[in-house]
Design a protein around this motif. Structure first.
Motif, PDB file in Angstrom:
ATOM      1  N   THR A  70       0.810  -1.063   0.009  1.00 21.48           N
ATOM      2  CA  THR A  70      -0.014   0.215  -0.093  1.00 21.48           C
ATOM      3  C   THR A  70       0.951   1.465  -0.490  1.00 21.48           C
ATOM      4  OG1 THR A  70      -0.352  -0.045   2.389  1.00 21.48           O
ATOM      5  CG2 THR A  70      -1.838  -0.913   1.174  1.00 21.48           C
ATOM      6  N   ARG A  71       2.555   1.539  -0.125  1.00 16.76           N
ATOM      7  CA  ARG A  71       2.732   2.610   0.151  1.00 16.76           C
ATOM      8  C   ARG A  71       3.852   2.484  -0.673  1.00 16.76           C
ATOM      9  NH1 ARG A  71       2.328   5.297   4.934  1.00 16.76           N
ATOM     10  NH2 ARG A  71       1.336   3.985   6.754  1.00 16.76           N
ATOM     11  N   ARG A  72       4.134   3.128  -1.414  1.00 11.50           N
ATOM     12  CA  ARG A  72       5.509   2.872  -2.930  1.00 11.50           C
ATOM     13  C   ARG A  72       5.582   4.541  -2.597  1.00 11.50           C
ATOM     14  NH1 ARG A  72       4.032  -0.135  -6.743  1.00 11.50           N
ATOM     15  NH2 ARG A  72       6.003   0.616  -7.455  1.00 11.50           N
ATOM     16  N   SER A  73       7.201   4.523  -3.482  1.00  8.16           N
ATOM     17  CA  SER A  73       7.770   6.052  -4.195  1.00  8.16           C
ATOM     18  C   SER A  73       8.104   5.434  -5.182  1.00  8.16           C
ATOM     19  CB  SER A  73       8.994   5.840  -2.290  1.00  8.16           C
ATOM     20  OG  SER A  73       8.264   5.637  -1.089  1.00  8.16           O
ATOM     21  N   TRP A  74       8.525   7.176  -6.092  1.00 12.56           N
ATOM     22  CA  TRP A  74       9.211   7.121  -7.078  1.00 12.56           C
ATOM     23  C   TRP A  74       9.994   8.132  -7.059  1.00 12.56           C
ATOM     24  CZ3 TRP A  74       4.198   6.400  -6.126  1.00 12.56           C
ATOM     25  CH2 TRP A  74       3.388   5.067  -6.208  1.00 12.56           C
ATOM     26  N   LEU A  81      17.640  14.605  -3.846  1.00 13.23           N
ATOM     27  CA  LEU A  81      17.411  13.234  -3.866  1.00 13.23           C
ATOM     28  C   LEU A  81      18.177  12.541  -4.668  1.00 13.23           C
ATOM     29  CD1 LEU A  81      13.705  14.222  -2.263  1.00 13.23           C
ATOM     30  CD2 LEU A  81      15.607  13.489  -0.987  1.00 13.23           C
ATOM     31  N   ALA A  82      18.887  12.227  -4.774  1.00 15.71           N
ATOM     32  CA  ALA A  82      19.824  11.175  -5.562  1.00 15.71           C
ATOM     33  C   ALA A  82      18.986  10.300  -5.627  1.00 15.71           C
ATOM     34  CB  ALA A  82      21.276  11.624  -5.800  1.00 15.71           C
ATOM     35  N   PRO A  83      18.814   9.329  -6.498  1.00 15.21           N
ATOM     36  CA  PRO A  83      18.209   7.847  -6.148  1.00 15.21           C
ATOM     37  C   PRO A  83      19.179   7.363  -5.511  1.00 15.21           C
ATOM     38  CG  PRO A  83      18.046   8.843  -8.870  1.00 15.21           C
ATOM     39  CD  PRO A  83      18.656   9.483  -7.844  1.00 15.21           C
ATOM     40  N   PRO A  84      18.439   6.295  -4.140  1.00 16.91           N
ATOM     41  CA  PRO A  84      19.084   5.350  -4.254  1.00 16.91           C
ATOM     42  C   PRO A  84      19.876   4.349  -4.841  1.00 16.91           C
ATOM     43  CG  PRO A  84      16.581   4.750  -3.216  1.00 16.91           C
ATOM     44  CD  PRO A  84      17.004   6.243  -4.196  1.00 16.91           C
ATOM     45  N   TRP A  85      21.099   3.392  -4.492  1.00 15.74           N
ATOM     46  CA  TRP A  85      21.401   2.286  -4.942  1.00 15.74           C
ATOM     47  C   TRP A  85      21.323   1.389  -3.621  1.00 15.74           C
ATOM     48  CZ3 TRP A  85      26.304   0.989  -4.036  1.00 15.74           C
ATOM     49  CH2 TRP A  85      27.364   1.812  -3.613  1.00 15.74           C
ATOM     50  N   PRO A 111       9.611  -4.213  -9.093  1.00 16.06           N
ATOM     51  CA  PRO A 111       8.253  -3.839  -8.494  1.00 16.06           C
ATOM     52  C   PRO A 111       8.244  -2.695  -8.123  1.00 16.06           C
ATOM     53  CG  PRO A 111       8.088  -6.675  -8.891  1.00 16.06           C
ATOM     54  CD  PRO A 111       9.637  -5.675  -8.608  1.00 16.06           C
ATOM     55  N   LEU A 112       9.168  -2.566  -6.896  1.00 10.57           N
ATOM     56  CA  LEU A 112       9.259  -1.271  -6.389  1.00 10.57           C
ATOM     57  C   LEU A 112       9.835  -0.562  -6.688  1.00 10.57           C
ATOM     58  CD1 LEU A 112       9.606  -3.276  -3.036  1.00 10.57           C
ATOM     59  CD2 LEU A 112       7.664  -2.716  -3.990  1.00 10.57           C
ATOM     60  N   PHE A 113      11.287  -0.817  -7.595  1.00  9.66           N
ATOM     61  CA  PHE A 113      12.211  -0.027  -8.155  1.00  9.66           C
ATOM     62  C   PHE A 113      12.466   0.263  -9.247  1.00  9.66           C
ATOM     63  CE2 PHE A 113      16.377   1.648  -5.759  1.00  9.66           C
ATOM     64  CZ  PHE A 113      16.295   3.114  -6.422  1.00  9.66           C
TER      65      PHE A 113
END
Length: 730
Positions: free
Chosen positions: A172-176, A374-378, A414-416
């Motif tokens: 239910t919780r998502r981040s982009w 906010l550089a994308p995490p890795w 699917p999340l990243f």
């Protein structure tokens, strides 16, 4: 002894388990660089540098409208009121739903976050996309969009129904992570897993603007097809590469007007790789990267002054940072920057004649821009096994490293979404785990890298000075046993003894203890990886002996039967609930339903148990280690199970053992999941293997949607890391 062994899922299953897993579990355990004008991230803990507060554009005064396209209209505002108990629900029967927000001025969005659904099984979008209405000019104000042609899909935010189908439970919780200059944002939903879409909360986190996007880049020689401007376009896949035949390269960026900056971010090298260490093991390295470099700035475009060079350790060796933030102690007015590079590594990661450096990205940020970068995490996949043992497995260490990284690439894509292109580890193994040739692609190393746990390069400097610090995942899944020495067993050479608390110089992971205790990066551990995180947390003496290591192991770990860890475990101590077995057994796990890691599993009925999490181990963390004054007192237990067998004994007076309700012996409490309680980078450990497999069918007594429980846990752990990322990123 088989403790979290490495399996392809194709071996014939053996069932040596003679115990019964009890259904009772207890969760209450007593109360259960060389220049003075720059500043690197502090290797002593999180949150170094200037304090910055992430701003949500959807709660800012320049938000002018929030509307839904269907008759629910103004109810769209309930998705940004900061309350989970008020929601926007699209009207039932619509072919498509649109939730739209408009701004009076352009905002730079770096991260979109949403809380969806009535629960994980209802109202969660499964086919959707995020769109942005971008300003046509550099105007400080926004006009009204004239039609659908004004909107464009944000890269990495479009999602189609999963192969598992819409009816399966969804996180239910998502981040982009995005990089968008937007006058408006729009969520377009085509399908959900059940009913109309439900949006509880949306956040649009603003990010600092890179002032180099409008600059002009030049060089003293480039590799054909890899121009200088590719280093400042904000993309990872496009890149600059130096001209062949040189030993010194200069990449220069000129701004149209001087800008007062305080941060410069670098992304260097084509990707990461590993190079052999003497005897066995491989060390982390960077392919096609500068060996030496100096970052310089100029106020007038003519005279340059150095502000940073390649980072080094106390012994003079270079820290192989690919992602680096150089933070100036005092802001400087800058008209031009240049990166001067000498020498380069080749494809192997070692210095080579004829090699050329690659620069993926250079970015700079104004001192008066108070938003975080906010550089994308890795993700850093840590093979938490003795490399000497991996050396003897088919394909050697490279294949063994790829085995663990491949699971993360598959499970987290699917999340990243960026992981779908960064798939080299997945392509380097065949269906039976056999090594394959996985050629590099443009996106190699964008999101996923791998390292060995006993690699000396894996230390606090590599983690804390990386920008951002990696989501560090420990997977310990080979056949080995905790012991005083690190060596193969004399009688069974494929089985190893290992002391992971030794320093890397002696084949262990003890050098990582300070990074764990100081919370220098987010850590996630599964099975043996979770146990090692617990041991590193408990290791206090930087120079402790092998005997001290054994005492620490006894304070933190025990066999499932309650006995001390000595030698390889007998089959009766092995707890196995493995999805690929023909008739898999199940372990019943009890969890805290209101903990965010398990909220999606609990659902509206407040379910607090599951039999859908894979298990394969014989050693566990002692429950009494988490008690006040214990070595793990800063961790909180959030899930347990029970191991019941005739030979079970209590490991101590506070070990949470209890009589088997069947009357056949005793049961020991198994700590299944724990988390850190500090306001810092989080540490999460799980005894089960949520990162590898799902059960194909629900266990008796579990609801049908429980087959998604492992993935829901993994999604919640990922979102926990993003929570910290927003709070701690400078």
């Amino acid at each position: 002894m088989r403790r979290c062994p490495r399996r392809t899922g194709l071996e014939p299953a053996t069932n040596a388990r003679t115990f019964r897993v009890g259904t009772v579990a207890f969760l209450a355990l007593g109360s259960v660089v060389a220049f003075s004008n720059i500043r690197e991230a502090d290797a002593g803990g999180p949150g170094a540098g200037r304090d910055r507060i992430a701003a949500d554009a959807l709660r800012a005064p320049y938000l002018v409208a929030v509307r839904a396209a269907d008759p629910t209209g103004d109810d769209a505002r309930f998705a940004i009121d900061g309350r989970d108990d008020t929601v926007w629900t699209g009207r039932a029967g619509e072919a498509q739903w649109r939730w739209t927000s408009l701004f009076a001025r352009p905002v730079h969005v770096g991260l979109l976050r949403a809380h969806f659904g009535n629960s994980s099984t209802s109202g969660v979008p499964t086919a959707f996309r995020w769109e942005a209405w971008s300003p046509k000019t550099a105007s400080a104000t926004c006009d009204i969009p004239l039609g659908d042609e004004s909107w464009t899909t944000l890269a990495g935010t479009a999602q189609s129904p999963s192969m598992d189908g819409d009816s399966l439970a969804q996180p239910t919780r998502r981040s982009w992570f995005v990089d968008a200059e937007a006058c408006g944002l729009r969520l377009v939903v085509d399908r959900t897993n059940a009913g109309p879409p439900v949006v509880r909360e949306v956040e649009a986190i603003e990010s600092a603007r890179d002032v180099l996007r409008s600059a002009r880049a030049s060089d003293n020689g480039e590799y054909p097809g890899f121009p200088a401007e590719a280093a400042i376009d904000g993309t990872y896949s496009r890149r600059w590469a130096g001209a062949p035949g040189k030993s010194r390269w200069t990449l220069r960026i000129d701004l149209p007007t001087p800008q007062t900056i305080d941060r410069v971010r670098l992304v260097l090298g084509f990707d990461s790789t590993t190079v052999p260490r003497p005897g066995s093991g491989r060390s982390y390295a960077v392919a096609w990267a500068p060996i030496r470099y100096v970052l310089e700035v100029s106020e007038d475009g003519r005279r340059f002054a150095p502000i940073a060079n390649e980072p080094t350790r106390a012994d003079g060796t270079t820290v192989p940072l690919r992602r680096r933030m150089v933070t100036l102690a005092e802001p400087r007015a800058v008209r031009a920057l240049r990166l001067v590079m000498s020498g380069a590594t080749g494809e192997s990661g070692l210095p080579e004649m004829g090699a050329v450096p690659v620069v993926r990205e250079i970015a700079a940020y104004r001192a008066d821009d108070k938003q975080p970068v906010l550089a994308p995490p890795w993700i850093l996949s840590v093979n938490a096994n003795p490399s000497g043992q991996s050396h003897l497995t088919p394909g050697g260490e490279v294949t063994n490293d790829a085995y663990h990284a491949r699971f993360l690439q598959s499970r987290l894509t699917p999340l990243f979404p960026a992981l779908s292109g960064d798939d080299r580890y997945a392509r380097s193994l065949g269906p039976r785990g056999e090594p394959l040739d996985g050629p590099r692609r443009d996106a190699a190393g964008e999101v996923l890298e791998a390292i060995e746990g006993d690699d000396p390069e894996l230390d606090g400097q590599l983690l804390a000075q990386s920008s951002p610090p990696p989501l560090t995942v420990l997977s310990g899944s080979n056949d080995w046993d905790y012991a005083l020495e690190t060596a193969p067993d004399r009688a069974k050479p494929k089985f190893w003894h290992w002391d992971p608390l030794r320093d890397a110089r002696f084949g262990g992971m003890g050098h990582l203890a300070r990074a764990v205790r100081s919370r220098m990066a987010p850590f996630l551990g599964f099975c043996g990886g979770a146990q090692i995180l617990a041991l590193l947390e408990a290791r206090r003496n930087e120079a402790q002996s092998a005997g001290d290591d054994l005492r620490t192991i006894d304070q933190v770990l025990r066999r499932t039967s309650g006995r001390p860890i000595r030698g390889f475990a007998p089959p009766v101590d092995v707890e196995r609930a493995w999805p690929t077995d023909p008739h898999p057994l199940r372990a019943k796990i009890q969890f805290v339903p209101n903990d965010s890691l398990f909220a999606d599993l609990a659902g509206p009925l407040r379910r607090s148990t599951t039999q859908a999490l894979p298990e394969l181990h014989s050693d566990v963390i002692r429950p009494d280690a988490f008690l006040p004054g214990g070595p793990l007192e800063h961790f909180e237990v959030v899930a347990t199970s029970a191991f019941c067998a005739p030979g079970v004994v209590a490991a101590g007076p506070h070990d949470a053992s209890f009589p088997d309700p069947s009357g056949l012996g005793w049961c020991d409490t198994v700590v299944e999941a724990f988390r850190s309680r500090d306001h810092a980078w989080p540490i999460i450990g799980a005894q089960f293997h949520a990162e590898q497999w799902d059960f194909a069918t629900a266990a008796p007594g579990d609801p049908p949607e429980s087959i998604a429980d492992a993935r829901l846990f993994l999604a919640a752990a990922y979102e926990t890391m993003i929570d910290a990322y927003v709070k701690l990123t400078p």
